[in-house]
Write a protein that holds these residues in place. Structure first.
Motif, mmCIF file in Angstrom:
data_model
loop_
_atom_site.group_PDB
_atom_site.id
_atom_site.type_symbol
_atom_site.label_atom_id
_atom_site.label_comp_id
_atom_site.label_asym_id
_atom_site.label_seq_id
_atom_site.Cartn_x
_atom_site.Cartn_y
_atom_site.Cartn_z
ATOM 1 N N GLY A 1 14.489 -4.024 36.143
ATOM 2 C CA GLY A 1 15.540 -3.933 36.926
ATOM 3 C C GLY A 1 14.852 -3.787 38.467
ATOM 4 N N PHE A 2 13.702 -2.965 38.638
ATOM 5 C CA PHE A 2 13.199 -2.798 40.017
ATOM 6 C C PHE A 2 12.476 -4.088 40.215
ATOM 7 N N THR B 1 13.108 -6.982 39.332
ATOM 8 C CA THR B 1 14.205 -8.061 39.618
ATOM 9 C C THR B 1 14.739 -8.083 40.840
ATOM 10 N N VAL B 2 15.004 -6.760 41.424
ATOM 11 C CA VAL B 2 15.708 -6.632 42.742
ATOM 12 C C VAL B 2 14.372 -6.862 43.702
ATOM 13 N N ALA B 3 13.289 -6.424 43.369
ATOM 14 C CA ALA B 3 12.181 -6.435 44.435
ATOM 15 C C ALA B 3 12.019 -8.138 44.600
ATOM 16 N N LYS C 1 15.912 -9.647 45.754
ATOM 17 C CA LYS C 1 16.487 -9.189 47.060
ATOM 18 C C LYS C 1 15.589 -8.975 48.018
ATOM 19 N N TRP D 1 13.774 -6.335 48.247
ATOM 20 C CA TRP D 1 13.679 -4.915 48.564
ATOM 21 C C TRP D 1 12.588 -4.129 48.465
ATOM 22 N N SER E 1 13.125 4.264 46.116
ATOM 23 C CA SER E 1 14.376 3.310 45.616
ATOM 24 C C SER E 1 15.368 3.277 47.071
ATOM 25 N N LEU F 1 16.780 0.891 49.783
ATOM 26 C CA LEU F 1 18.273 0.752 50.099
ATOM 27 C C LEU F 1 18.725 1.381 51.589
#
Lengths: 380, 312
Positions: free
Chosen positions: A33-34, A36-38, A41, A43, A175, A179
């Motif tokens: 998940g980390f 993927t988000v990185a 997105k 982030w 995290s 955000l």
């Protein structure tokens, strides 16, 4: 034949499948998940990708005693982890941050430095809440530092005060730093009026090279004499900045702000990720830490914005501060300053707040290092 | 505050700090071993004497020269510590042992009296009147044992307990497992309000001092800037509406011209011109030196040439 079956059985015992538990899969899923988000997105990709992959590495179920796990003395991962455990990665990262940071915004408007102090209330708000939830003072201090929105500081302090909680604290800090735009924007809008958001701040003055050179020396002497326990972080931060600004150590500054910080960031991210092994990470305390981390960001942002609003009551027209830069006091360089810029532009396309917000933003870095030093002094 | 006052304040602060560092009230008699046995400490002459250990609890250096040691309340100046020896300067958290040989001519770290069980040892300030610390030696103390003060708080160095022990001359008397800062706070400040209040004050003070220092140091630069701003505003108010501003279309046209592959020097010149034209929020002194590094990649290291073509 029997021997072959025995060998296969023995081999099976060594595999991850034989040693896995559902917690390992949960952690691997969080790691993915980390990542993927990185990637999708963008982030905090420089941190979330190593941490995410580290989570996957750290949660591969394995046969104990092979001397490969991060908590097994002498293993490769354990050796790399010493930088986190002994706390020498964070000061090296601070050296790089110092060599990257331009303190001009702060030097040209030194009054903005106090916003950086006000936003540190997030640390102490979370400290009080952690105590109320039953954490010990040292654990509460380590959890509170999440509110400093500064990953290296959080790792440094938690490795000293509460090593068992370090994984959860580091992951939580990074995290929420990723955000920052999501957390801060609604708070900024809720606490400010339209008129306040349109405040145009006077143009900052030009900063001479002499001032830029003097700043790290004076800044270090002042803060280190007040909080000597913050020496590793403050010393490296200001030293890095002196390398950058002195004008005669460009090679060193380039190395500190480039290859060195990249190497250390990779190692710190990876090893922190590895340290989040399911049996240590998936606990009730981790859930509490994530909740408290979020609250600390909320308190820090709220205090930063409210501090500016309060200060404006005493400032003359033309000298007022746009409260949209109050959020930038929480450190998280330069993301929170970017949030100020973006939200400011939403209401006035010509009102660029980025350079104004960088002042409290870098003051937040100094403030969080000072706060970490105080907590270490009292609780260490 | 003017810079002049600042320069006066800093030496004054330094002097007061140094004065504080010389305070003999930070000294304690940390351990006394009155009756030696065959394992006791040997002095410079190979003799086993009783000894008195002094400890500096402060973070500064204390000069014990001129202070007195005595075992007689009515004779506080019984054994004066030499003022001529530089080694009487005791560093932070350091201890020193005085041999009670009864003959002070043996050296600086010898007393003019011998130790006896059942007496009290006093440390007297260099004024010869003020008692700094004392330690009573129990009458039945066995040979080879000492009476010592123990610190259970290693940070604050608070010696809270005095008891018989095995001698530890010139060593810090740590009392077993020291209480950590967190344990102490859990006991003294369970809700965390005191720590929060103190910490917030310290953070604000540290950054306030930084602000104040910079505002004071670069006062003239700030003043000049304010004056320039005022003048600029006045000029703007009097001047006619500006013409020929770079609007979106012009900026786009320049960007397209740059993108269309003009020479590096031309691009740099346009870039610098735009920087000077558009930069109303500039706050750094830029050197405006543009270094052009031409792409000199060969077939061997050119990334683009080494990429595999993507099959569509």
């Amino acid at each position: 034949m029997e021997q072959i079956i025995d060998s296969l059985h023995q081999f099976w015992q060594f595999t991850g499948f034989a040693n896995c538990s559902w917690q390992n899969f949960v952690m691997i899923a969080i790691g993915i998940g980390f990542i993927t988000v990185a990637i999708l997105k963008e982030w905090e990709p420089l941190l979330l990708v190593p941490i995410g992959f580290g989570m996957i590495i750290g949660n591969i179920p394995m046969f104990p005693g092979l001397n490969i796990g991060i908590y097994e003395d002498g293993s490769v991962l354990n050796t790399l982890y010493q930088g986190v455990k002994q706390g020498w990665y964070p000061p090296l990262i601070f050296l790089g941050i110092g060599a990257m940071t331009d303190f001009s915004a702060l030097i040209s408007q030194p009054r903005l430095i106090l916003i950086g102090a006000a936003a540190q209330m997030g640390i102490f708000g979370a400290y009080l809440l952690s105590l109320a939830l039953g954490f010990q003072p040292n654990e509460a201090g380590a959890i509170g530092i999440i509110g400093g929105a500064d990953g290296p500081t959080a790792i440094f302090l938690s490795s000293k005060l509460a090593p068992d909680l370090m994984g959860a604290i580091a992951v939580s800090a990074y995290s929420y730093m990723a955000l920052v735009p999501v957390i801060q924007r609604p708070i900024m809008l809720a606490l400010t009026t339209k008129k306040e958001r349109l405040i145009k701040m006077p143009k900052p003055r030009q900063v001479s090279q002499k001032e830029k050179i003097i700043f790290p020396i004076i800044g270090f002497l002042t803060t280190a004499f007040i909080v000597p326990s913050g020496l590793p972080l403050l010393g490296m931060l200001f030293f890095g900045n002196l390398l950058k600004e002195s004008g005669v150590t460009n090679r060193l500054a380039r190395t500190a702000s480039g290859p060195m910080i990249d190497v250390v960031t990779t190692l710190i991210g990876l090893t922190v990720g590895c340290s989040t092994q399911a049996d240590k990470f998936l606990t009730g305390n981790s859930v509490k830490i994530f909740g408290l981390g979020l609250l600390s960001f909320v308190i820090a942002t709220t205090c930063g914005v409210l501090f500016v609003k309060t200060a404006n009551l005493f400032l003359k027209e033309g000298h007022k501060i746009n409260p949209l830069i109050g959020n930038a006091g929480v450190s998280a360089v330069p993301d929170s300053a970017r949030v100020s810029e973006v939200v400011g532009l939403e209401f006035d396309r010509s009102n660029h707040l980025l350079m104004h917000a960088m002042g409290p933003n870098v003051a937040g870095v100094i403030g969080s290092a000072v706060a970490a030093g105080i907590l270490l002094g009292f609780l260490g | 505050m003017s810079v002049k006052k600042l320069f006066l304040l800093v030496p004054a602060l330094a002097v007061s700090l140094l004065a504080g560092a010389q305070n003999v009230s930070d000294l304690i008699i940390s351990e006394v071993m009155p009756v030696p046995d065959s394992t006791s400490l040997v002095d410079d002459f190979g003799v086993r004497n009783g000894w008195v250990e002094l400890f500096n609890t402060s973070q500064g250096t204390v000069n014990i020269g001129g202070c007195y040691l005595t075992d007689d309340r009515s004779d506080l100046r019984k054994s004066m510590i030499s003022t001529l020896d530089r080694s009487t300067r005791l560093g932070p958290r350091q201890s020193v042992v005085f041999y009670a040989s009864g003959d002070q001519s043996n050296g600086t770290f010898y007393t003019s009296f011998k130790l006896r069980p059942g007496t009290t040892i006093y440390l007297v300030s260099n004024d010869g009147r003020t008692l700094v610390d004392s330690l009573s030696v129990p009458s039945g103390i066995p040979a080879g044992k000492s009476i010592a003060k123990f610190a259970y708080d290693n940070k604050a160095v608070v010696f809270s307990e005095c008891k018989l022990s095995d001698p530890t001359p010139k060593a810090y008397n740590a009392g077993g497992k020291a209480e950590s800062g967190a344990q102490r706070l859990a006991r003294e400040d369970p809700y965390g309000f005191t720590l929060t209040l103190v910490s917030v004050s310290v953070v604000f003070c540290a950054l306030l001092i930084l602000w104040w220092l910079f505002a004071a140091m670069f006062q003239s630069a700030n003043k000049k800037h304010r004056a320039a701003l005022t003048a600029q505003n006045q000029k703007k108010a009097q001047a006619p509406a500006p013409k020929g501003d770079v609007n979106g279309e012009i900026a786009a046209a320049i960007a397209m011209a740059l993108e269309s592959g003009s020479e590096d020097e031309v691009a740099a010149a346009i870039g610098l011109a735009m920087e000077q034209w558009l930069s109303d929020t500039v706050h750094d002194n830029e050197s405006f030196v543009v270094t052009i590094r031409r792409d000199s990649q060969s077939m061997w290291n050119n990334k683009a040439l080494n990429f595999r073509n993507y099959q569509r």
